[in-house]
Design a protein around this motif. Structure first.
Motif, PDB file in Angstrom:
ATOM      1  N   UNK A  56     -40.568  35.048  17.055  1.00 13.89           N
ATOM      2  CA  UNK A  56     -39.368  35.500  17.636  1.00 13.89           C
ATOM      3  C   UNK A  56     -39.230  34.758  18.996  1.00 13.89           C
ATOM      4  N   UNK A  57     -40.180  35.273  19.861  1.00 15.35           N
ATOM      5  CA  UNK A  57     -40.298  35.002  21.409  1.00 15.35           C
ATOM      6  C   UNK A  57     -40.348  33.396  21.352  1.00 15.35           C
ATOM      7  N   UNK A  58     -41.185  32.724  20.516  1.00 10.85           N
ATOM      8  CA  UNK A  58     -41.442  31.343  20.711  1.00 10.85           C
ATOM      9  C   UNK A  58     -40.047  30.565  20.354  1.00 10.85           C
ATOM     10  N   UNK A  59     -39.204  31.094  19.393  1.00 12.18           N
ATOM     11  CA  UNK A  59     -38.172  30.623  18.788  1.00 12.18           C
ATOM     12  C   UNK A  59     -37.011  30.677  19.943  1.00 12.18           C
ATOM     13  N   UNK A  60     -36.990  31.773  20.526  1.00 14.43           N
ATOM     14  CA  UNK A  60     -35.970  32.080  21.842  1.00 14.43           C
ATOM     15  C   UNK A  60     -36.400  30.920  22.861  1.00 14.43           C
ATOM     16  N   UNK A  61     -37.629  30.816  23.251  1.00 17.58           N
ATOM     17  CA  UNK A  61     -38.054  29.746  24.152  1.00 17.58           C
ATOM     18  C   UNK A  61     -37.801  28.196  23.685  1.00 17.58           C
ATOM     19  N   UNK A  62     -37.860  28.094  22.418  1.00 15.85           N
ATOM     20  CA  UNK A  62     -37.262  26.793  21.974  1.00 15.85           C
ATOM     21  C   UNK A  62     -35.839  26.553  21.942  1.00 15.85           C
ATOM     22  N   UNK A  63     -35.109  27.569  21.877  1.00 15.83           N
ATOM     23  CA  UNK A  63     -33.825  27.275  21.845  1.00 15.83           C
ATOM     24  C   UNK A  63     -33.418  27.456  23.397  1.00 15.83           C
ATOM     25  N   UNK A  64     -33.984  27.925  24.020  1.00 11.02           N
ATOM     26  CA  UNK A  64     -33.889  27.722  25.669  1.00 11.02           C
ATOM     27  C   UNK A  64     -34.146  26.361  26.027  1.00 11.02           C
ATOM     28  N   UNK A  65     -35.207  25.339  25.232  1.00 14.91           N
ATOM     29  CA  UNK A  65     -35.238  24.030  25.642  1.00 14.91           C
ATOM     30  C   UNK A  65     -34.267  23.183  25.211  1.00 14.91           C
ATOM     31  N   UNK A  66     -33.692  23.634  24.241  1.00 12.33           N
ATOM     32  CA  UNK A  66     -32.461  23.007  23.625  1.00 12.33           C
ATOM     33  C   UNK A  66     -31.053  23.203  24.338  1.00 12.33           C
ATOM     34  N   UNK A  67     -31.122  23.939  25.067  1.00 19.90           N
ATOM     35  CA  UNK A  67     -29.865  24.618  25.538  1.00 19.90           C
ATOM     36  C   UNK A  67     -28.848  23.519  26.251  1.00 19.90           C
ATOM     37  N   UNK A  68     -29.699  22.816  27.043  1.00 19.45           N
ATOM     38  CA  UNK A  68     -28.657  21.644  27.776  1.00 19.45           C
ATOM     39  C   UNK A  68     -28.114  20.813  26.666  1.00 19.45           C
ATOM     40  N   UNK A  69     -28.946  20.421  25.504  1.00 19.92           N
ATOM     41  CA  UNK A  69     -28.395  19.478  24.671  1.00 19.92           C
ATOM     42  C   UNK A  69     -27.351  20.184  23.893  1.00 19.92           C
ATOM     43  N   UNK A  70     -27.416  21.513  23.621  1.00 19.10           N
ATOM     44  CA  UNK A  70     -26.605  22.139  22.800  1.00 19.10           C
ATOM     45  C   UNK A  70     -25.182  22.304  23.628  1.00 19.10           C
ATOM     46  N   UNK A  71     -25.304  22.562  24.796  1.00 19.15           N
ATOM     47  CA  UNK A  71     -24.033  22.890  25.757  1.00 19.15           C
ATOM     48  C   UNK A  71     -23.324  21.567  25.764  1.00 19.15           C
ATOM     49  N   UNK A  72     -23.922  20.241  25.642  1.00 18.39           N
ATOM     50  CA  UNK A  72     -23.288  19.023  25.842  1.00 18.39           C
ATOM     51  C   UNK A  72     -22.471  18.916  24.564  1.00 18.39           C
ATOM     52  N   UNK A  73     -23.153  19.260  23.408  1.00 23.71           N
ATOM     53  CA  UNK A  73     -22.641  19.046  22.146  1.00 23.71           C
ATOM     54  C   UNK A  73     -21.475  19.683  22.024  1.00 23.71           C
ATOM     55  N   UNK A  74     -21.388  20.867  22.495  1.00 18.33           N
ATOM     56  CA  UNK A  74     -20.237  21.843  22.554  1.00 18.33           C
ATOM     57  C   UNK A  74     -19.194  21.727  23.271  1.00 18.33           C
ATOM     58  N   UNK A  75     -19.407  20.638  24.100  1.00 13.87           N
ATOM     59  CA  UNK A  75     -18.122  20.285  25.291  1.00 13.87           C
ATOM     60  C   UNK A  75     -18.150  20.992  26.296  1.00 13.87           C
ATOM     61  N   UNK A  76     -19.362  21.890  26.749  1.00 14.44           N
ATOM     62  CA  UNK A  76     -19.355  22.731  27.790  1.00 14.44           C
ATOM     63  C   UNK A  76     -19.067  21.962  28.980  1.00 14.44           C
ATOM     64  N   UNK A  77     -18.790  22.740  30.272  1.00  9.59           N
ATOM     65  CA  UNK A  77     -18.756  21.839  31.623  1.00  9.59           C
ATOM     66  C   UNK A  77     -20.109  21.568  32.244  1.00  9.59           C
ATOM     67  N   UNK A  78     -20.201  20.520  33.160  1.00  7.28           N
ATOM     68  CA  UNK A  78     -21.534  20.224  33.845  1.00  7.28           C
ATOM     69  C   UNK A  78     -21.918  21.472  34.650  1.00  7.28           C
TER      70      UNK A  78
END
Length: 581
Positions: A56-78
């Motif tokens: 679970x901890x590793x999955x959360x860390x990996x999700x953190x690494x993908x966070x910036x790409x996810x934010x862009x895909x969702x149309x969040x601000x800079x």
């Protein structure tokens, strides 16, 4: 009781790719074929795979690494950043990643969201507490922290003799409305329902000082042991060089402390872990300080086991860690509560109002621990309709743990706190919330302005009807009557199925700002995931919501009647709900 708001190796490889493909963004994920249409067999664990703490901890860390790409895909601000909070994986490999949001480094209240992904990393949907990007004029406040604290003290309505200092106010972005604003979140202390050291959150506009929101911060109600309310039971203890302690290594190292009547402001002040040379605890009455500890230890262990065996959830935060619990808190305290700030639970000894019965009953212990689960998942804000859902969630799972424990001295039923010796015989009733004279049985447009302990009745009533259907029954030796707000009659899907739907909705689709309409959407999606879009279960969930005046029933798919979990009901008359108040 008063409450507070505050993946697996198989998916790690897919997550570690560091790329996210956007398929569709919507409010709740698109229906997935996790169960064939019309079937009634759900995947185990409400559809979730079991995970170790490490995966679970590793999955959360990996999700953190993908966070910036996810934010862009969702149309969040800079200026926005996503912070991974939790990851769940379905039996078919789909994932649900829960994020908190910041804006220029400031926490965003109401900025949480859940992203739903297929096994290949494609985003299939999302649920956002605040839709779209955050935009505010600037992050320089007109008020100082001291100014905000002074304003918060004046606005506080849940405590008397309120006080707060400049260190008690933190700059945030408040996004629980349509237009986000710069604000301060202040912690105010004073005399309130939880005692002389009650705490309340007050949100004030950082420009005008106007109150934006406020809510309470305390989430309230194999040795052998003899508890006050659970009777003689087996409990997990730990052997030491000098004897035994009430440390439950089988349930995350949960430790039961005797607070020795320390004040709520500092429950650890005189606290000591229970220990003795023999492994027999309590005498079944309040004359032994160990008896209440037995109740708490047993109740928290049963709650842990229920979540683990029903939903593959390992403890409050799903990381295998137990929360410390303190009994004998303060003096004359008719209350119990969970506090996410210290990751701990507190239980009072009751008062003259309930014959000084310790507030450690099975459904109360499960209720408080479930507040922690809510904080770790949807984190439903403890005000308005989301606050009512927060309270209802704890009542729902407190009730389910009572059924799960199958304790002969405290049979499962849909009454809350029925073992607390309250003058009315209980604190709340899920089949008939309005019976207490205050709780809502049916949704109204004013539900969001009602005390959360009373607006919870809408969610409680829904759950009872979804589980048991309409009509009079005797359950656990107590009279129940499933009467509706629209005079409809229907069968239930069984309590275990209803609980699986609620847990999946809570952990996968609800966010901090979810209201009753949103809860209906979330549970219908959860029912579709578990039983199929055209299942009788999903149809009856919609019928139960319509029966408490939330939305309308879906068309009958005509796929037959599900077989509910037997409860051995026998007909028994009782008074039907009297309406909304």
């Amino acid at each position: 009781m008063n409450r507070k708001n505050t993946l697996a190796a198989g998916v790690a490889a897919a997550l570690a790719l560091g790329s996210v493909t956007m398929l569709a963004t919507q409010s709740t994920a698109a229906p997935r074929p996790t169960a064939a249409a019309g079937t009634s067999v759900a995947p185990p664990g409400a559809g979730f795979k079991a995970m170790t703490a490490d995966t679970r901890d590793e999955a959360i860390r990996t999700a953190g690494r993908n966070a910036a790409a996810t934010a862009r895909e969702l149309g969040l601000g800079p200026d926005e950043r996503l912070v991974a909070k939790d990851v769940l994986i379905d039996a078919d490999g789909a994932r649900h990643v829960r994020y908190d949001r910041t804006y220029r480094g400031l926490p965003v209240i109401g900025g949480d969201l859940v992203v739903h992904l297929a096994e290949d990393g494609t985003i299939t949907g999302s649920d956002l507490a605040h839709q779209g990007a955050i935009r505010i004029a600037g992050t320089t406040p007109k008020l100082t922290a001291a100014d905000a604290s002074a304003k918060a003290v004046k606005h506080a309505r849940h405590v008397k003799k309120a006080k707060a200092g400049s260190k008690d106010s933190t700059l945030v972005v408040y996004a629980v409305g349509k237009i986000p604003v710069l604000a301060y979140r202040s912690t105010v202390t004073g005399e309130g329902e939880t005692g002389p050291a009650s705490r309340q959150a007050v949100i004030v506009d950082a420009t005008s000082g106007a109150a934006l929101d406020q809510y309470e911060l305390h989430q309230t109600v194999t040795g052998t042991g003899n508890g006050v309310t659970v009777g003689q039971v087996s409990i997990e203890t730990t052997q030491t060089s000098s004897g035994y302690t009430l440390t439950d290594a089988a349930h995350g190292g949960t430790i039961i402390y005797d607070s020795y009547n320390s004040p709520q402001s500092n429950p650890r002040q005189n606290a000591r872990a229970f220990s003795k040379t023999t492994n027999s605890w309590g005498n079944g009455t309040s004359s032994s300080r160990e008896s209440a500890a037995v109740d708490a230890s047993y109740g928290l262990a049963k709650t842990w086991d229920y979540y683990k065996n029903s939903f593959n959830r390992s403890g409050i935060r799903n990381n295998g860690s137990g929360a410390p619990a303190y009994v004998h808190v303060d003096t004359g305290l008719l209350n119990a509560f969970y506090d996410d700030n210290c990751f701990c639970m507190f239980f009072g000894d009751g008062s003259s109002q309930n014959s000084n019965t310790p507030v450690t009953t099975l459904d109360v212990a499960a209720h408080e621990m479930s507040h922690g689960v809510t904080a770790a998942t949807a984190n439903l804000t403890y005000s308005g309709e989301s606050g009512g859902l927060n309270e209802a969630t704890s009542d729902i799972f407190g009730t389910m743990v009572e059924f799960y424990a199958n304790n002969t001295g405290d049979q499962g039923d849909y009454y809350i706190g029925e073992k607390l010796n309250m003058s009315g015989g209980y604190m709340r009733r899920m089949d008939n919330p309005a019976a207490d004279g205050n709780s809502l049985s049916c949704w109204t447009s004013s539900a969001g302005s009602v005390d959360v302990h009373y607006s919870s009745g809408i969610g409680n009533h829904f759950f009872y009807l979804a589980a048991e259907g309409t009509g009079a029954k005797t359950i656990g030796g107590r009279s129940h009557n499933g009467t509706t707000c629209n005079n409809d009659t229907f069968s239930g899907i069984g309590k275990d199925k209803a609980a699986a739907v609620w847990y999946r909705a809570l952990s996968t689709y609800m966010t901090s700002t979810t209201n009753y309409a949103g809860a209906r959407t979330a549970t219908l999606q959860a029912a579709a995931d578990l039983y199929g879009t055209n299942s009788q279960e999903r149809y009856l969930v919609s019928k139960a919501w319509a029966a408490v005046s939330v939305g309308t029933a879906l068309p009958d798919p005509g796929t037959g009647t599900p077989t509910p979990t037997p409860t051995d009901p026998t007909p028994s008359p009782t008074t039907p709900p009297s309406g909304t108040r």
